[in-house]
Design a protein around this motif. Structure first.
Motif, PDB file in Angstrom:
ATOM      1  N   THR A  67      40.608  34.670  37.706  1.00  0.00           N
ATOM      2  CA  THR A  67      41.026  33.330  37.303  1.00  0.00           C
ATOM      3  C   THR A  67      40.537  33.058  35.876  1.00  0.00           C
ATOM      4  OG1 THR A  67      40.737  32.669  39.586  1.00  0.00           O
ATOM      5  CG2 THR A  67      40.956  30.897  37.996  1.00  0.00           C
ATOM      6  N   PRO A  68      41.363  32.404  35.052  1.00  0.00           N
ATOM      7  CA  PRO A  68      40.905  32.106  33.688  1.00  0.00           C
ATOM      8  C   PRO A  68      39.626  31.270  33.704  1.00  0.00           C
ATOM      9  CG  PRO A  68      43.232  31.622  33.919  1.00  0.00           C
ATOM     10  CD  PRO A  68      42.722  31.910  35.298  1.00  0.00           C
TER      11      PRO A  68
ATOM     12  N   HIS B 209      46.383  28.275  43.665  1.00  0.00           N
ATOM     13  CA  HIS B 209      45.703  29.386  42.994  1.00  0.00           C
ATOM     14  C   HIS B 209      44.478  28.907  42.209  1.00  0.00           C
ATOM     15  CE1 HIS B 209      48.502  32.784  43.708  1.00  0.00           C
ATOM     16  NE2 HIS B 209      49.356  31.815  43.917  1.00  0.00           N
TER      17      HIS B 209
ATOM     18  N   LEU C  21      44.097  26.942  39.690  1.00  0.00           N
ATOM     19  CA  LEU C  21      44.219  26.972  38.234  1.00  0.00           C
ATOM     20  C   LEU C  21      44.047  25.569  37.685  1.00  0.00           C
ATOM     21  CD1 LEU C  21      47.170  29.487  38.027  1.00  0.00           C
ATOM     22  CD2 LEU C  21      44.745  29.918  37.672  1.00  0.00           C
TER      23      LEU C  21
END
Lengths: 305, 313
Positions: B85-86, B168, B170
């Motif tokens: 994940t970023p 997700h 995000l």
């Protein structure tokens, strides 16, 4: 340069506020201890071997071992109390000739700069010392350590050399095997003196360099650029392409009939494959994740709206 | 460089998705906004605050690897992943480096990806006045995706992408009007962001200690009268033991007697005030009725002027 000490030189009734800076710097290349297996730098733990636990700074005291295994403990305040009261001053005790002091006494050199409106007094002291050719012997304490010091004029600046106390200097008489009462051959002595004359030259510090350091730097540079580096291992990260593929799969699972907008398909790889327009319909139904990169003309994007 | 750096267009915050067919949605990639400039000779990477970050990202120096245009300005977000994940905190470990050797070493440790979503200039010509639809087509034609550069996909189903971004975990999505031109230095509703996680940049005005080590930061934001208003304590987040030690050391040199906050912080006993110079990015769940952050978590220290951290950000 950052200030290492701030205070004043006092001599007689003259008071010269000064700031002190290190005049020399240690250019040794420091290395860290690294675990060979994984390349991580070691961390140091302060551990009590008896209690077998890591000790926090608040639980630590200074202690002097006066007898094997026996300590007297000191609090920080106790040690501060006995430190020199004249903490903030460099008191000049005497003026002497520099040539009278053997270099063995000198420890470390600092530059002194005038502090807050001390410019005139600073200039006065410097000028007087410069004209008399004398240097000042003073006592100074930096942090808790007190030392003897010599103040002298260096170019257009006052410099201070910290000095050892005489009882810190070991007498030459302790050196073993020094020859005594041996006569030297006159002819050999003449030869030696001639050799000295031949090698005599004015002192030019620029011509001496630290060869070991330059070789080490070269080796470091070589290793770094040659990618031979030991680097603490980074956790293997999932590729962003995997994440984009997972997002695409979620979208397709949620809405099998949906057509992504044109610029929108995640690209599977950098190696683009040209895709024909006919393949576009197939892709709508595809729930198998992202497609290889497609090339399209700008016009096809009109399908978006 | 012959090209003059420009300030990128910014989305406004919203909690309602716009209706109509003219919109697309993109994942809001959580990283640092970056414009890549190539004037045909040299490449520069310049962030939103007009600071150069070229040295920090050697992967992006050669634009010919990822872009077919002779000269170009690309707009996107540089990201670094943690557990797939970023992570803003992770990319700041690259963005904050200044030493050549460290930069080179971290290139291998922390891989980055430039998620490109717009093109402003192409082959000697500004394309900012073309509608987004055309710019996206041009971008797709020019961009060569690879390990360090990806094209940000667009989707027509806004609520679906929003739901998927949440699933997700995000940061959120950005929705964009396909007919909109690129307004340099603009910020309006032609681009709108919907965040799953609230975040803001706050000023640190004090610290608390446990066992002699700083364990929480007291945060504040400036109101319209430039008073620093306390908004909460933050002690959890991405900071490690070494970070807290460094904070402890540096905070000692920043101590001040007066409370920098205009209002009295809760749990202020044991707090030590510091000069309000540090800015941290914090994530949080929501605002409480008392005007403080619920569950703030520190993401990273950011290089930003404290006075820019305002209540109305």
């Amino acid at each position: 340069m950052h200030t290492v000490w701030k205070g004043a030189i006092s001599f007689g009734l003259v008071h010269v506020p000064v700031k002190m800076f290190s005049a020399t710097e240690d250019k040794d290349i420091s290395m860290r201890y690294v675990h060979k297996e994984c390349g991580s730098p070691l961390s140091y733990v302060r551990k009590c071997p008896v209690c077998e636990k890591e000790v926090q700074w608040e639980e630590i005291s200074k202690g002097y071992e006066y007898e094997k295994g026996k300590f007297v403990l000191f609090e920080k305040e106790e040690l501060e109390q006995i430190a020199e009261q004249a903490n903030k001053s460099i008191a000049i005790l005497d003026f002497v000739d520099l040539s009278e002091i053997d270099p063995i006494y000198f420890q470390k050199t600092y530059y002194l700069a005038p502090d807050q409106a001390g410019g005139n007094a600073y200039q006065l002291l410097k000028e007087a010392m410069s004209q008399s050719g004398k240097i000042g012997i003073a006592k100074i304490s930096i942090r808790s350590k007190s030392s003897l010091a010599a103040i002298r004029v260096l170019e257009n600046c006052l410099a201070i050399e910290t000095m050892f106390y005489p009882d810190e200097i070991r007498p030459v008489s302790q050196v073993p095997n020094l020859p005594e009462n041996i006569t030297v051959n006159e002819k050999e002595l003449g030869m030696a003196q001639m050799l000295i004359d031949q090698l005599s030259t004015p002192f030019d510090p620029e011509k001496y360099t630290d060869d070991y350091r330059s070789r080490l730097l070269e080796l470091i540079e070589h290793k770094v650029t040659g990618e031979e580096i030991k680097i603490a291992p980074a956790k293997q990260e999932t590729n962003v392409i995997d994440l984009m593929a997972a997002l695409q799969a979620s979208i397709e699972a949620a809405k099998p009939a949906m057509t992504p907008t044109d610029p929108g398909k995640p690209k599977k790889t950098a190696k683009a494959k040209t895709k024909t327009a006919a393949a576009e319909d197939k892709q709508v139904a595809g729930a198998e994740g992202p497609k290889p990169k497609r090339r399209k003309t700008a016009k096809k994007n009109e399908t978006v709206s | 460089m012959k090209l003059t750096p420009v300030k990128p267009f910014e989305p406004i915050m919203t909690d309602v998705l716009p209706s109509g067919d003219n919109w697309i949605a993109q994942i809001k990639w959580d990283g640092v906004r970056m414009l890549a400039y190539n004037d045909g000779e040299e490449t520069e990477l310049i962030n939103r605050k007009a600071n150069k970050r070229t040295r920090q990202y050697p992967e992006l120096w050669d634009t010919s690897v990822y872009c077919k245009a002779e000269s170009v300005i690309l707009d996107g977000e540089i990201i670094a992943l943690v557990d797939g994940t970023p992570s803003f905190h992770q990319v700041m470990k690259r963005d904050g480096l200044r030493q050549e050797q460290q930069i080179r070493a971290r290139v291998r440790q922390i891989p980055i990806v430039y998620m490109v979503f717009d093109i402003l200039y192409c082959n000697g010509e500004w394309v900012t006045s073309r509608p987004l639809r055309d710019r996206q087509a041009l971008l797709e034609e020019m961009l060569i995706p690879g390990p360090h550069v990806q094209l940000v996909p667009s989707y027509p189903d806004l609520p679906l992408l929003h739901e998927i971004s949440r699933r997700h975990r995000l940061e959120g999505i950005v929705v964009k009007d396909l007919s909109s031109v690129y307004a340099v230095d603009g910020k309006d509703k032609r681009w709108q962001k919907l965040k799953n996680i609230m975040d803001l940049n706050a000023v640190v005005g004090g610290v608390t200690y446990r066992d002699g080590i700083v364990n929480a930061l007291l945060l504040g934001l400036y109101d319209e009268e430039s008073r620093l208003i306390y908004i909460g304590h933050a002690g959890t987040g991405k900071l490690g033991v070494a970070d807290w030690r460094r904070i402890t050391e540096e905070a000692a040199g920043m101590a001040q007697k007066e409370r920098p906050f205009a209002n009295q912080p809760e749990r202020h006993k044991g707090a030590a005030w510091i000069r309000p110079q540090w800015v941290v990015k914090v994530n949080f769940l929501e605002w409480t009725v008392h005007g403080t952050l619920r569950q703030p978590s520190i993401q990273a220290f950011v290089d930003m002027a404290p006075e820019e951290c305002r209540l109305d950000q």
